[in-house]
Design an enzyme around this catalytic site. Structure first.
Site, PDB file in Angstrom:
ATOM      1  CB  CYS A 119      51.161  48.337  44.206  1.00  0.00           C
ATOM      2  SG  CYS A 119      52.477  47.107  44.105  1.00  0.00           S
ATOM      3  CB  CYS A 120      47.257  46.433  41.032  1.00  0.00           C
ATOM      4  SG  CYS A 120      47.086  45.183  42.327  1.00  0.00           S
ATOM      5  CB  CYS A 202      51.896  39.683  44.199  1.00  0.00           C
ATOM      6  SG  CYS A 202      51.990  40.431  42.563  1.00  0.00           S
ATOM      7  CB  CYS A 205      48.815  40.708  47.494  1.00  0.00           C
ATOM      8  SG  CYS A 205      49.643  42.307  47.585  1.00  0.00           S
ATOM      9  CB  CYS A 230      44.789  43.581  40.192  1.00  0.00           C
ATOM     10  SG  CYS A 230      44.803  42.341  38.915  1.00  0.00           S
TER      11      CYS A 230
HETATM   12 FE1  SF4 Z   1      51.367  45.009  44.080  1.00  0.00          FE
HETATM   13 FE2  SF4 Z   1      50.077  43.194  45.561  1.00  0.00          FE
HETATM   14 FE3  SF4 Z   1      49.002  44.148  43.243  1.00  0.00          FE
HETATM   15 FE4  SF4 Z   1      51.128  42.474  43.237  1.00  0.00          FE
HETATM   16  S1  SF4 Z   1      49.016  42.003  43.925  1.00  0.00           S
HETATM   17  S2  SF4 Z   1      50.866  44.292  41.997  1.00  0.00           S
HETATM   18  S3  SF4 Z   1      52.289  43.216  45.057  1.00  0.00           S
HETATM   19  S4  SF4 Z   1      49.414  45.268  45.143  1.00  0.00           S
END
Ligand code: SF4
Length: 263
Positions: A119-120, A202, A205, A230
């Site tokens: 996701c990141c 985010c 998170c 990330c």
């Molecule tokens: Fe995805 Fe969480 Fe990374 Fe944001 S912080 S990109 S929602 S995993």
């Protein structure tokens, strides 16, 4: 404009110098091929205030992951109005996000570290790669004491992942120095900081921290501390950039980033 051996000598002298001095040199040397990648946390609003005092048209880029807090959009807008700055927003690739959400749902990042990295990578790393394309250098608001993963960062280093010079002007600042600056200059900041969020990413998170917890404890709180990056900030090299590395930090030379855990 190419970097050269003279820069390397000067970079060594700049290690440990005041943030404003470092920013002044960098803007003079690289603008407009330098940008500040901001997530509008406390360190970032300090750097924006410093940057616009030196150069009102300093470039500010940001990643709108699609999952940010309302308070983050609010401070972005207050900064934009206060300083009259342009903010270059980068979104994730639409098809990649649609695929991720259709196949794995809206909270796949809680299913394990590899899912979180995925996701990141989609929402942060790939947009940052586009944001930095064509630059010679970038600026971040990292501080050494923020996390175990950031203990080795220097004021100026070569970012292997993106193939660029990277400046961390606040690397050796303390949290109290950051807040002293914000109060002294009445800099707009994210309201979440007053609600127990020392570090903001985010929304799904990030949580508030409890008294006595580490400042990064509210980021990906289900993971171990050494995993909490990330992919935007690769492992800091324990050295200053070598002359040939700096000399090859040309526009367009942007290496594929190494995707690590967790801004
Ligand atoms: Fe995805 Fe969480 Fe990374 Fe944001 S912080 S990109 S929602 S995993």
């Amino acid at each position: 404009m190419k970097t050269n051996g003279d820069d390397v000598a000067h970079i060594s002298e700049l290690q440990g110098s005041a943030p404003q001095e470092l920013l002044r040199w960098a803007l003079l040397r690289f603008h407009p091929r330098i940008a500040f990648a901001s997530s509008f946390g406390a360190e970032d609003v300090v750097l924006i205030d410093m940057l616009v005092r030196i150069r009102p048209d300093a470039r500010i880029v940001t990643l709108d992951t699609g999952r940010l807090h309302e308070e983050t959009y609010d401070v972005m807008e207050r900064i934009r109005r206060r300083y009259g700055v342009g903010i270059e927003t980068f979104f994730p690739d639409r098809e990649a996000v649609e695929r991720l959400e259709r196949e794995k749902g809206l909270y796949s990042f809680r299913d394990g570290i590899e899912h979180r990295k995925e996701c990141c990578a989609i929402r942060k790393v790939e947009p940052l790669r586009r944001a930095l394309a064509g630059l010679e250098a970038w600026i971040s608001g990292l501080r050494r004491e923020q996390a175990v993963t950031r203990g080795r960062i220097r004021n100026v280093e070569f970012d292997e992942a993106f193939g660029l010079l990277k400046l961390n002007p606040l690397a050796d600042w303390s949290e109290s120095q950051v807040w002293d600056y914000i109060r002294r200059h009445d800099v707009p900041y994210n309201d979440l900081h007053d609600r127990g969020f020392p570090s903001i990413g985010c929304a799904p998170c990030t949580r508030a921290v409890h008294k006595g917890e580490d400042i990064r404890a509210g980021r990906w709180w289900w993971e171990r501390p050494e995993q909490k990056e990330c992919g935007l900030h690769a492992d800091a090299p324990d050295r200053v950039p070598a002359a040939e590395e700096v000399a090859t930090a040309e526009p367009g030379l942007v290496a594929a980033p190494s995707i690590r855990s967790g801004s």
